[in-house]
Motif scaffolding. Structure first.
Motif, PDB file in Angstrom:
ATOM      1  N   VAL A  53       0.820  -1.217   0.000  1.00  0.00           N
ATOM      2  CA  VAL A  53       0.000   0.000   0.000  1.00  0.00           C
ATOM      3  C   VAL A  53       0.850   1.262   0.000  1.00  0.00           C
ATOM      4  N   ALA A  54       2.056   1.193   0.566  1.00  0.00           N
ATOM      5  CA  ALA A  54       2.950   2.354   0.514  1.00  0.00           C
ATOM      6  C   ALA A  54       3.315   2.641  -0.939  1.00  0.00           C
ATOM      7  N   GLU A  63      -3.467   8.531   0.342  1.00  0.00           N
ATOM      8  CA  GLU A  63      -3.207   8.693   1.782  1.00  0.00           C
ATOM      9  C   GLU A  63      -3.356   7.350   2.472  1.00  0.00           C
ATOM     10  N   LEU A  64      -2.423   7.048   3.365  1.00  0.00           N
ATOM     11  CA  LEU A  64      -2.535   5.874   4.215  1.00  0.00           C
ATOM     12  C   LEU A  64      -3.019   6.313   5.591  1.00  0.00           C
ATOM     13  N   MET A 107       5.778   4.056  13.009  1.00  0.00           N
ATOM     14  CA  MET A 107       5.337   3.680  11.660  1.00  0.00           C
ATOM     15  C   MET A 107       5.150   4.926  10.782  1.00  0.00           C
ATOM     16  N   VAL A 108       4.511   5.946  11.342  1.00  0.00           N
ATOM     17  CA  VAL A 108       4.273   7.186  10.598  1.00  0.00           C
ATOM     18  C   VAL A 108       5.607   7.835  10.233  1.00  0.00           C
ATOM     19  N   ALA A 109       6.541   7.890  11.158  1.00  0.00           N
ATOM     20  CA  ALA A 109       7.844   8.519  10.897  1.00  0.00           C
ATOM     21  C   ALA A 109       8.566   7.798   9.760  1.00  0.00           C
ATOM     22  N   ILE A 116       5.588   9.363   1.953  1.00  0.00           N
ATOM     23  CA  ILE A 116       4.224   8.839   1.892  1.00  0.00           C
ATOM     24  C   ILE A 116       3.311   9.725   2.731  1.00  0.00           C
ATOM     25  N   ASN A 117       2.146  10.064   2.205  1.00  0.00           N
ATOM     26  CA  ASN A 117       1.127  10.819   2.938  1.00  0.00           C
ATOM     27  C   ASN A 117       0.450   9.848   3.905  1.00  0.00           C
TER      28      ASN A 117
END
Length: 182
Positions: A53-54, A63-64, A107-109, A116-117
């Protein structure tokens, strides 16, 4: 159906399950990847869908949304031959909440570094129910998650969040089978 269910359990390739709506044709295109919900349980196995998905989000500018559902835990206390289930106190739940917050931040970092958004959300409750409700409320285009592909007794005893989301949810679901250790 049973054929689709068997395919999702036995394939080793990522698969997208799309429910037909109102008997019409379903078109999958860039809009299918606009906002992708990725439920994570904090394990490496639970991250199996992330690389796929990335890449999708990166290619289409999607956007994820990473979602971690903290289950409401409980103790089992015995009194003679009877057992009673007692929910965790707020103080007992707090370390679980904090672990989920730190995991999501990590994970977000990592995804932000790749451009990636992405954003993260944390909820509490039954994972399958919370994922389904969140997907419906936020209008995500797809839910992408890992699955172990269990069947029979293992599936019954372990439960299956992925199966419940495929059957009870109302959005497209991408299932990525967890690679079993050699």
């Amino acid at each position: 159906g049973s054929v689709a269910d068997k395919v999702t359990r036995e394939t080793h390739k990522p698969i997208i399950v799309i429910k037909a709506k109102d008997g019409g044709a379903v078109v999958a295109g860039k809009e299918s990847c606009g906002k992708i919900l990725v439920p994570l349980d904090g394990s490496k196995e639970g991250e199996a869908a992330l690389p796929y998905v990335a890449e999708m989000a990166d290619k289409v500018g999607g956007e994820l949304v990473l979602l971690r559902v903290v289950e409401n835990e409980s103790h089992f206390v015995s009194a003679g031959e009877a057992f009673s289930q007692i929910p965790y106190t707020e103080e007992e739940m707090e370390p679980l909440r904090e672990e989920a917050r730190l995991y999501l931040a990590e994970m977000v970092a990592g995804l932000n570094k790749r451009g990636i958004n992405v954003r993260a959300e944390r909820l509490e409750g039954d994972p399958a129910d919370e994922i389904i409700a969140f997907a419906e409320e936020t209008g995500v285009d797809m839910v992408a998650m890992s699955t172990h592909g269990r069947s029979g007794f293992d599936r019954w005893t372990m439960g299956s969040v992925a199966t419940k989301i495929v059957h009870a949810g109302c959005t497209k679901v991408m299932l990525v089978r967890v690679k079993e250790p050699d």
